[in-house]
Design a protein around this motif. Structure first.
Motif, PDB file in Angstrom:
ATOM      1  N   SER A  31     -25.006 -19.223  27.344  1.00 49.22           N
ATOM      2  CA  SER A  31     -25.760 -19.668  26.178  1.00 49.22           C
ATOM      3  C   SER A  31     -26.570 -18.531  25.559  1.00 49.22           C
ATOM      4  O   SER A  31     -26.589 -18.356  24.339  1.00 49.22           O
ATOM      5  N   ARG A  32     -27.247 -17.743  26.402  1.00 51.29           N
ATOM      6  CA  ARG A  32     -28.051 -16.623  25.896  1.00 51.29           C
ATOM      7  C   ARG A  32     -27.165 -15.546  25.286  1.00 51.29           C
ATOM      8  O   ARG A  32     -27.476 -15.007  24.231  1.00 51.29           O
TER       9      ARG A  32
ATOM     10  N   LEU B 129     -26.002 -16.814  21.944  1.00 46.76           N
ATOM     11  CA  LEU B 129     -27.083 -16.803  20.965  1.00 46.76           C
ATOM     12  C   LEU B 129     -27.395 -15.387  20.494  1.00 46.76           C
ATOM     13  O   LEU B 129     -27.448 -15.112  19.290  1.00 46.76           O
TER      14      LEU B 129
ATOM     15  N   LYS C 197     -25.098 -13.544  18.212  1.00 49.12           N
ATOM     16  CA  LYS C 197     -25.169 -13.994  16.817  1.00 49.12           C
ATOM     17  C   LYS C 197     -26.430 -13.475  16.127  1.00 49.12           C
ATOM     18  O   LYS C 197     -26.398 -13.120  14.954  1.00 49.12           O
TER      19      LYS C 197
END
Length: 167
Positions: free
Chosen positions: A100-101, A104, A107
């Motif tokens: 997830s990190r 994120l 992006k």
């Protein structure tokens, strides 16, 4: 060593630090291939960041004044890249928080980098070029992580039910 890593995971992963995704998604050839490509893209990022520091050092040794933002950017890029390697490594171990990190930040960092690169006169042309290349590579990382396959291999942790007070 694992105790230190679990503390670091807890700091970076928050309440989902211990949650790992199902093994079948991690063992899938497409998942392994995606992480292989991501690792190589991050190696290229590391080389680009190291080259930026090297250019700044050579320029400074030749008597050229290297502005503080160039030094700061160079150090920050290397730090970010090391962090992304850590996230990628922990994601290959099945930690959802790391996936997830990584997703994120792959992006966010390109957007921030391109906006800063657009500030007139802040960086020399060679560093603006480095920032654009850095951003394009991270967009490639984000593209791999956003694939349907990777999102299905890394399902979100189950939601906890509402907390009720004991009576």
């Amino acid at each position: 060593m694992e105790a230190l890593l679990s503390r670091l995971d807890r700091l970076a992963g928050g309440r989902h630090a211990a949650y790992t995704v199902p093994e079948e998604g991690l063992d899938h050839p497409r998942t392994r291939r995606a992480f292989h490509v991501i690792a190589w893209l991050l190696v290229v990022e590391l080389l680009i960041g190291t080259a930026a520091v090297a250019v700044a050092v050579v320029l400074a040794m030749d008597g050229v004044t290297v502005p503080f933002p160039v030094w700061m950017r160079s150090v920050v890029v290397l730090g970010m890249t090391v962090t992304l390697f850590y996230f990628a490594w922990r994601a290959t171990k099945g930690y959802y928080w790391a996936y997830s990190r990584l997703r994120l930040f792959s992006k966010i960092f390109p957007v921030v980098t391109l906006v800063i690169a657009a500030v007139p006169g802040l960086y020399p042309l060679w560093m603006v070029t480095e920032q654009i290349v850095f951003s394009l590579i991270l967009i490639g990382v984000a593209d791999y992580l956003d694939s349907d396959h990777m999102r299905s291999a890394f399902p979100k942790p189950p939601r906890r039910g509402p907390v009720t007070a004991a009576r």
